[in-house]
Design a protein around this motif. Structure first.
Motif, mmCIF file in Angstrom:
data_model
loop_
_atom_site.group_PDB
_atom_site.id
_atom_site.type_symbol
_atom_site.label_atom_id
_atom_site.label_comp_id
_atom_site.label_asym_id
_atom_site.label_seq_id
_atom_site.Cartn_x
_atom_site.Cartn_y
_atom_site.Cartn_z
ATOM 1 N N LEU A 68 0.829 -1.215 0.000
ATOM 2 C CA LEU A 68 0.000 0.000 0.000
ATOM 3 C C LEU A 68 0.860 1.261 0.000
ATOM 4 C CD1 LEU A 68 -2.799 -0.957 2.555
ATOM 5 C CD2 LEU A 68 -2.888 -1.085 0.089
ATOM 6 N N SER A 69 1.911 1.263 0.824
ATOM 7 C CA SER A 69 2.768 2.456 0.931
ATOM 8 C C SER A 69 3.476 2.751 -0.397
ATOM 9 C CB SER A 69 3.825 2.261 2.009
ATOM 10 O OG SER A 69 3.228 1.913 3.200
ATOM 11 N N ILE A 70 3.979 1.694 -1.045
ATOM 12 C CA ILE A 70 4.727 1.911 -2.294
ATOM 13 C C ILE A 70 3.804 2.491 -3.362
ATOM 14 C CG2 ILE A 70 6.032 0.772 -4.151
ATOM 15 C CD1 ILE A 70 7.085 -1.211 -2.037
ATOM 16 N N TYR A 71 2.572 1.983 -3.434
ATOM 17 C CA TYR A 71 1.663 2.519 -4.461
ATOM 18 C C TYR A 71 1.328 3.981 -4.169
ATOM 19 C CZ TYR A 71 -1.264 2.252 -8.489
ATOM 20 O OH TYR A 71 -1.747 2.457 -9.756
ATOM 21 N N THR A 72 1.138 4.310 -2.879
ATOM 22 C CA THR A 72 0.850 5.708 -2.500
ATOM 23 C C THR A 72 2.036 6.592 -2.880
ATOM 24 O OG1 THR A 72 -0.393 4.814 -0.647
ATOM 25 C CG2 THR A 72 0.115 7.151 -0.559
ATOM 26 N N ALA A 97 7.712 0.353 -8.996
ATOM 27 C CA ALA A 97 6.655 -0.594 -9.374
ATOM 28 C C ALA A 97 7.032 -2.083 -9.220
ATOM 29 C CB ALA A 97 6.169 -0.294 -10.790
ATOM 30 N N PRO A 98 8.212 -2.536 -9.730
ATOM 31 C CA PRO A 98 8.500 -3.972 -9.568
ATOM 32 C C PRO A 98 8.636 -4.393 -8.109
ATOM 33 C CG PRO A 98 9.986 -2.956 -11.172
ATOM 34 C CD PRO A 98 9.259 -1.846 -10.496
ATOM 35 N N VAL A 99 9.188 -3.499 -7.280
ATOM 36 C CA VAL A 99 9.344 -3.828 -5.855
ATOM 37 C C VAL A 99 7.953 -3.939 -5.218
ATOM 38 C CG1 VAL A 99 10.570 -3.230 -3.735
ATOM 39 C CG2 VAL A 99 11.426 -2.369 -5.914
ATOM 40 N N GLY A 100 7.094 -2.978 -5.535
ATOM 41 C CA GLY A 100 5.725 -2.997 -5.001
ATOM 42 C C GLY A 100 4.979 -4.242 -5.445
ATOM 43 N N ALA A 221 16.411 1.033 0.352
ATOM 44 C CA ALA A 221 17.695 0.678 -0.269
ATOM 45 C C ALA A 221 17.494 0.181 -1.698
ATOM 46 C CB ALA A 221 18.391 -0.390 0.575
ATOM 47 N N VAL A 222 16.525 -0.710 -1.880
ATOM 48 C CA VAL A 222 16.287 -1.307 -3.204
ATOM 49 C C VAL A 222 15.782 -0.252 -4.190
ATOM 50 C CG1 VAL A 222 14.849 -2.986 -4.420
ATOM 51 C CG2 VAL A 222 15.889 -3.603 -2.261
ATOM 52 N N TRP A 223 14.925 0.616 -3.695
ATOM 53 C CA TRP A 223 14.354 1.684 -4.541
ATOM 54 C C TRP A 223 15.470 2.603 -5.035
ATOM 55 C CZ3 TRP A 223 11.656 6.614 -2.564
ATOM 56 C CH2 TRP A 223 10.877 7.181 -3.565
ATOM 57 N N LEU A 224 16.362 2.996 -4.130
ATOM 58 C CA LEU A 224 17.475 3.868 -4.519
ATOM 59 C C LEU A 224 18.333 3.188 -5.583
ATOM 60 C CD1 LEU A 224 18.708 5.374 -1.125
ATOM 61 C CD2 LEU A 224 17.542 6.571 -2.962
ATOM 62 N N ARG A 225 18.613 1.894 -5.404
ATOM 63 C CA ARG A 225 19.441 1.153 -6.372
ATOM 64 C C ARG A 225 18.765 1.094 -7.740
ATOM 65 N NH1 ARG A 225 24.347 1.793 -4.896
ATOM 66 N NH2 ARG A 225 25.156 0.428 -3.272
#
Lengths: 247, 50
Positions: A68-72, A97-100, A221-225
């Motif tokens: 939910l947080s990633i989509y927001t 998007a892929p992480v979410g 961390a993953v998002w930044l990468r």
């Protein structure tokens, strides 16, 4: 402060900033997830009704909260990308998007594995489960839309629109257990009543909070990468990107 | 509690580990691929200039 934010929006500054921050976030995330999961598996007492099956909570709840947080976050970044045409915000949408999607799938599957021992069924077409499945389709839509465009900026803007339109589903997922008669339990932590009068014992709660913090840092961390990769590809003709590749 | 449900608990953790590992390593693999492709194209453009 604002000057620093403006500087951070520049791709080379962001790339270097992420290079420094991501390993710290990753290290702290691994530590917190380890402590949270260990505490949940070995220190938390069994639930009086569900027994040990409740221990799925330590991976299911962080995965569902992240979905939910990633989509927001994607919707907010999408709005910034559409209004101010900020390149880094476009990158933020497509990189998240892929992480979410992976965490939404994990929330659904772990929910099914929890549903069988507690409800007697892997899946029911309940409001919470169905709206979470719709969320997975929305993530898949964003990923597919991004790949369908040859121009990355046009693709990212289309993704930003879908993120903005789809964010209506986020409160539906969260409040589905209150608005409709649901088999899924109500909010234990994320509600005013839940904070005032916790519905979960402290012995069970602390590993959950630690695990939640760890999963959020892991996402950071993953998002930044992923954002770094996207920035490097988009800026491949810039001198700084070529120097980074050559280094 | 039926002991067979232990399998459900451990499967949940195994899946979570798989998702975490995929998320942790896929950006690194993508970055290595990107760097390889970009350095190849840089070398090619250098050869063309010569």
């Amino acid at each position: 402060m604002w000057t620093w934010f403006h500087q951070l929006a520049s791709p080379p500054t962001f790339y270097r900033f992420a290079d420094v921050l991501a390993p710290w976030l990753f290290g702290l995330a691994v530590l917190l997830i380890g402590v949270g999961v260990y505490g949940g598996l070995f220190f938390a007492p069994p639930d009086y009704q569900q027994g040990d099956a409740f221990r799925i909570i330590y991976v299911h709840v962080p995965a569902a909260a992240l979905s939910l947080s990633i989509y927001t976050l994607m919707a907010v970044a999408g709005a910034v990308a559409l209004i101010w045409r900020m390149k880094l915000a476009e990158v933020a949408v497509v990189a998240a998007a892929p992480v979410g999607a992976s965490f939404t799938a994990l929330a659904l599957v772990t929910g099914m594995l929890w549903g069988k021992p507690t409800w007697g069924a892997y899946w029911v077409w309940d409001a919470r489960l169905t709206s979470e499945l719709v969320l997975l389709f929305l993530y898949a839509g964003v990923i597919g839309l991004n790949q369908a465009y040859s121009d990355p900026r046009a693709g990212a803007r289309a993704c930003a629109w879908l993120a903005l339109v789809g964010v209506i589903n986020v409160p539906i997922v969260h409040f589905s257990v209150t608005w409709w008669n649901s088999l899924h339990q109500g909010a234990s932590i994320l509600s005013v009543e839940g904070i005032r009068n916790p519905k979960i014992s402290g012995d069970m709660l602390w590993p959950l909070l630690v695990s939640l913090a760890g999963f959020y840092l892991f996402f950071g961390a993953v998002w930044l990468r992923r954002m770094q990769n996207e920035v490097l590809w988009r800026e491949r003709n810039a001198r700084w990107a070529q120097e980074t590749v050559a280094a | 509690m039926n002991p067979k449900y232990a399998l459900f608990i451990w499967s949940s953790y195994a899946l979570a580990l798989a998702v975490v590992l995929w998320n942790a390593f896929s950006p690194q693999l993508r970055r290595n691929d990107l760097k390889r492709r970009l350095s190849e194209s840089l070398e090619q453009s250098g050869d063309n200039e010569e």
